[in-house]
Design a protein around this motif. Sequence first.
Motif, PDB file in Angstrom:
ATOM      1  N   ALA A 104       0.836  -1.198   0.000  1.00  0.00           N
ATOM      2  CA  ALA A 104       0.000   0.000   0.000  1.00  0.00           C
ATOM      3  C   ALA A 104       0.873   1.251   0.000  1.00  0.00           C
ATOM      4  CB  ALA A 104      -0.930  -0.016   1.209  1.00  0.00           C
ATOM      5  N   VAL A 105       1.936   1.234   0.799  1.00  0.00           N
ATOM      6  CA  VAL A 105       2.875   2.358   0.806  1.00  0.00           C
ATOM      7  C   VAL A 105       3.543   2.499  -0.551  1.00  0.00           C
ATOM      8  CG1 VAL A 105       5.049   3.178   1.781  1.00  0.00           C
ATOM      9  CG2 VAL A 105       3.278   2.279   3.288  1.00  0.00           C
ATOM     10  N   ALA A 106       3.929   1.368  -1.165  1.00  0.00           N
ATOM     11  CA  ALA A 106       4.572   1.418  -2.482  1.00  0.00           C
ATOM     12  C   ALA A 106       3.640   2.008  -3.529  1.00  0.00           C
ATOM     13  CB  ALA A 106       5.005   0.010  -2.900  1.00  0.00           C
ATOM     14  N   GLN A 107       2.376   1.626  -3.496  1.00  0.00           N
ATOM     15  CA  GLN A 107       1.421   2.149  -4.487  1.00  0.00           C
ATOM     16  C   GLN A 107       1.150   3.627  -4.263  1.00  0.00           C
ATOM     17  OE1 GLN A 107      -2.024   3.096  -3.985  1.00  0.00           O
ATOM     18  NE2 GLN A 107      -2.511   3.343  -6.173  1.00  0.00           N
TER      19      GLN A 107
ATOM     20  N   GLU B 115       3.013   5.984  -2.361  1.00  0.00           N
ATOM     21  CA  GLU B 115       4.169   6.857  -2.499  1.00  0.00           C
ATOM     22  C   GLU B 115       4.776   6.764  -3.896  1.00  0.00           C
ATOM     23  OE1 GLU B 115       6.892   5.955   0.638  1.00  0.00           O
ATOM     24  OE2 GLU B 115       5.595   6.834   2.191  1.00  0.00           O
ATOM     25  N   GLY B 116       4.668   5.609  -4.536  1.00  0.00           N
ATOM     26  CA  GLY B 116       5.188   5.448  -5.889  1.00  0.00           C
ATOM     27  C   GLY B 116       4.262   5.981  -6.952  1.00  0.00           C
ATOM     28  N   ARG B 117       3.016   6.307  -6.561  1.00  0.00           N
ATOM     29  CA  ARG B 117       2.041   6.903  -7.483  1.00  0.00           C
ATOM     30  C   ARG B 117       1.872   6.014  -8.729  1.00  0.00           C
ATOM     31  NH1 ARG B 117       4.212  11.312  -9.558  1.00  0.00           N
ATOM     32  NH2 ARG B 117       2.259  12.413  -9.964  1.00  0.00           N
ATOM     33  N   THR B 118       1.466   4.776  -8.487  1.00  0.00           N
ATOM     34  CA  THR B 118       1.255   3.851  -9.585  1.00  0.00           C
ATOM     35  C   THR B 118      -0.216   3.459  -9.635  1.00  0.00           C
ATOM     36  OG1 THR B 118       1.925   1.722 -10.521  1.00  0.00           O
ATOM     37  CG2 THR B 118       1.881   1.879  -8.133  1.00  0.00           C
ATOM     38  N   PRO B 119      -0.797   3.329 -10.823  1.00  0.00           N
ATOM     39  CA  PRO B 119      -2.226   3.008 -10.925  1.00  0.00           C
ATOM     40  C   PRO B 119      -2.628   1.748 -10.173  1.00  0.00           C
ATOM     41  CG  PRO B 119      -1.410   3.757 -13.036  1.00  0.00           C
ATOM     42  CD  PRO B 119      -0.216   3.624 -12.148  1.00  0.00           C
ATOM     43  N   SER B 120      -1.801   0.709 -10.209  1.00  0.00           N
ATOM     44  CA  SER B 120      -2.126  -0.507  -9.471  1.00  0.00           C
ATOM     45  C   SER B 120      -0.848  -1.210  -9.045  1.00  0.00           C
ATOM     46  CB  SER B 120      -2.989  -1.460 -10.311  1.00  0.00           C
ATOM     47  OG  SER B 120      -2.252  -2.000 -11.396  1.00  0.00           O
TER      48      SER B 120
ATOM     49  N   ALA C 167       3.419   1.263 -13.888  1.00  0.00           N
ATOM     50  CA  ALA C 167       3.884   2.638 -14.049  1.00  0.00           C
ATOM     51  C   ALA C 167       5.302   2.601 -14.595  1.00  0.00           C
ATOM     52  CB  ALA C 167       3.849   3.395 -12.722  1.00  0.00           C
ATOM     53  N   THR C 168       5.649   3.577 -15.418  1.00  0.00           N
ATOM     54  CA  THR C 168       6.974   3.610 -16.033  1.00  0.00           C
ATOM     55  C   THR C 168       8.065   3.801 -14.989  1.00  0.00           C
ATOM     56  OG1 THR C 168       6.052   4.468 -18.087  1.00  0.00           O
ATOM     57  CG2 THR C 168       8.399   4.827 -17.731  1.00  0.00           C
ATOM     58  N   SER C 169       7.786   4.601 -13.974  1.00  0.00           N
ATOM     59  CA  SER C 169       8.746   4.811 -12.889  1.00  0.00           C
ATOM     60  C   SER C 169       7.964   5.104 -11.626  1.00  0.00           C
ATOM     61  CB  SER C 169       9.703   5.970 -13.216  1.00  0.00           C
ATOM     62  OG  SER C 169       8.977   7.175 -13.374  1.00  0.00           O
ATOM     63  N   GLY C 170       8.660   5.059 -10.516  1.00  0.00           N
ATOM     64  CA  GLY C 170       8.001   5.334  -9.244  1.00  0.00           C
ATOM     65  C   GLY C 170       8.482   4.406  -8.170  1.00  0.00           C
ATOM     66  N   PRO C 171       7.732   3.325  -7.876  1.00  0.00           N
ATOM     67  CA  PRO C 171       8.148   2.420  -6.797  1.00  0.00           C
ATOM     68  C   PRO C 171       9.448   1.704  -7.139  1.00  0.00           C
ATOM     69  CG  PRO C 171       5.861   2.026  -7.467  1.00  0.00           C
ATOM     70  CD  PRO C 171       6.464   2.919  -8.495  1.00  0.00           C
TER      71      PRO C 171
ATOM     72  N   ASN D  70      10.603  -1.433  -7.118  1.00  0.00           N
ATOM     73  CA  ASN D  70      10.015  -2.759  -6.939  1.00  0.00           C
ATOM     74  C   ASN D  70      11.002  -3.771  -6.370  1.00  0.00           C
ATOM     75  OD1 ASN D  70       7.666  -1.737  -8.021  1.00  0.00           O
ATOM     76  ND2 ASN D  70       7.284  -3.552  -9.265  1.00  0.00           N
ATOM     77  N   GLY D  71      12.290  -3.640  -6.734  1.00  0.00           N
ATOM     78  CA  GLY D  71      13.263  -4.551  -6.181  1.00  0.00           C
ATOM     79  C   GLY D  71      13.337  -4.455  -4.672  1.00  0.00           C
ATOM     80  N   THR D  72      13.268  -3.239  -4.160  1.00  0.00           N
ATOM     81  CA  THR D  72      13.277  -3.033  -2.718  1.00  0.00           C
ATOM     82  C   THR D  72      12.003  -3.558  -2.078  1.00  0.00           C
ATOM     83  OG1 THR D  72      14.703  -1.097  -2.924  1.00  0.00           O
ATOM     84  CG2 THR D  72      13.426  -1.292  -0.897  1.00  0.00           C
ATOM     85  N   VAL D  73      10.864  -3.319  -2.732  1.00  0.00           N
ATOM     86  CA  VAL D  73       9.589  -3.787  -2.185  1.00  0.00           C
ATOM     87  C   VAL D  73       9.563  -5.309  -2.095  1.00  0.00           C
ATOM     88  CG1 VAL D  73       7.095  -3.839  -2.507  1.00  0.00           C
ATOM     89  CG2 VAL D  73       8.374  -1.750  -3.035  1.00  0.00           C
ATOM     90  N   ALA D  74       9.951  -5.983  -3.170  1.00  0.00           N
ATOM     91  CA  ALA D  74       9.947  -7.441  -3.159  1.00  0.00           C
ATOM     92  C   ALA D  74      10.887  -7.984  -2.084  1.00  0.00           C
ATOM     93  CB  ALA D  74      10.334  -7.987  -4.534  1.00  0.00           C
ATOM     94  N   ALA D  75      12.052  -7.344  -1.917  1.00  0.00           N
ATOM     95  CA  ALA D  75      12.975  -7.757  -0.860  1.00  0.00           C
ATOM     96  C   ALA D  75      12.355  -7.551   0.516  1.00  0.00           C
ATOM     97  CB  ALA D  75      14.288  -6.987  -0.982  1.00  0.00           C
TER      98      ALA D  75
END
Length: 458
Positions: free
Chosen positions: A21-24, A26-31, A319-323, A325-330
Amino acid sequence: MTPPFEELLPSTQRALLHRIAVAQAEGRTPSYVGAVQRDGQLVWTGSRTSVDGHGPDADTQYRIGSITKTFTAVLVLRLRDEGLLDLNDPLEKHLPGTGVGEVTIAQLLGHSAGLGAEAPAPWWERTPGSLRPELADVLGEQPRMHPAGRRHHYSNLGYTLLGSLIEAVRGASWEEVLRREILEPLVMDRTSAQARAPHAGGWAVHPWADVMLPEPAEDLGLMAPAGQLWSTAADLCRFAAFLAEGDERVLSAASVRELRTPSAPPESDEWDSGYGLGMQLVRRGGRTLVGHTGSLPGFLAALWVSVEEGIAAVALCNATSGPLNGTVAADLVRIVADAEPRIPEPWRPLPEVDQSLLELTGPWYWGTQACGLRLVADRGVQLEPLRGGGRGSRFVARADGSWTGLDGYYAGETLRVVRGEDGSVSHLDLGSFVFTREPYGPGAAVPGGVDPEGWRGL
């Protein structure tokens, strides 16, 4: 066997949902979709979306970008294991006429072939592959950036060449070989070269305003083996289980370990990361993770596996950029591993023991360094220092009564028992190093001999 983890604790599930939820937000991604697998079982999925009442799930396709490279590497290792090529073969032997045929297959797999990162303009990720119908169009006039084999330099061009290599050796398209040799055996029926509903649309989010622009989803043509695939969180968790354990229908556990083994030194400021053969390797919080990240216009993806802890995590967004994802998955791996540590298997004795092997166990000395030898499963042994640091390895038994090192300093080296004329054990020979029962004992088979006056004080 440890019972399957059917459900994570509610507190763990909330922590996982909070992270995405924080990634979506703060990263401003549609989903955003996240998933966690433990010991081969999907134990959690969650999503967040900007559209009320229309959230994606683990069966929604997203584009996974360079995670595609891991699939391509698996196909190359299959060719090697079938004896159709050697990783040290020059590319020219199997794919002539590229102009860079002196680089080896291993160098291409590990991004150490010295090739450039990207194809010539226009931006290949955002334009149709039909603009680059031949390998010469992909490589351009100056594909070499560095001497081959000297450094890691990430190269999409290298994986384009590997895809063409697979087609040349198999006599079928990369997409067909991928489907037949990986996707079908692993039951990854929601992974494909082209989008299949339900799938997310790719978006660019304005950096200074909360507005969006659709991104094109191009067929990358010859560059597909570097980044074409669409997949789901559930399918990628199935792939993660394979990357942790192997699957004889696709690739043996030994060959999968080879994918995960560092192939080239990292950059001088990146000692916490490296690259194997089609797989990224990172250290996060003292934990080793293997897998890959990926991006294409409109999409970000990450897949990390902690092999030791049996946990894998997937993070996908559109999204093209933002979250990051490597950090989130880790972080998803860390949350589960820290909150619910893996319960170890119960200790059990070996099913049988060879008395001639049992007599080899215990202390041995390399010079004055004390080491301990213990038996492990399948007639294997483990040799490790008894105090402080030093060289240690696991060894697998061979038919001739010797052993081969599996890891550490002695990987690939031969350990054998040397006996005297009366059949008694004289010493152990490990790649010419002599291990004796006493440190420099009188009459021991120590190269250079032992002073006849023996040990003495000052």
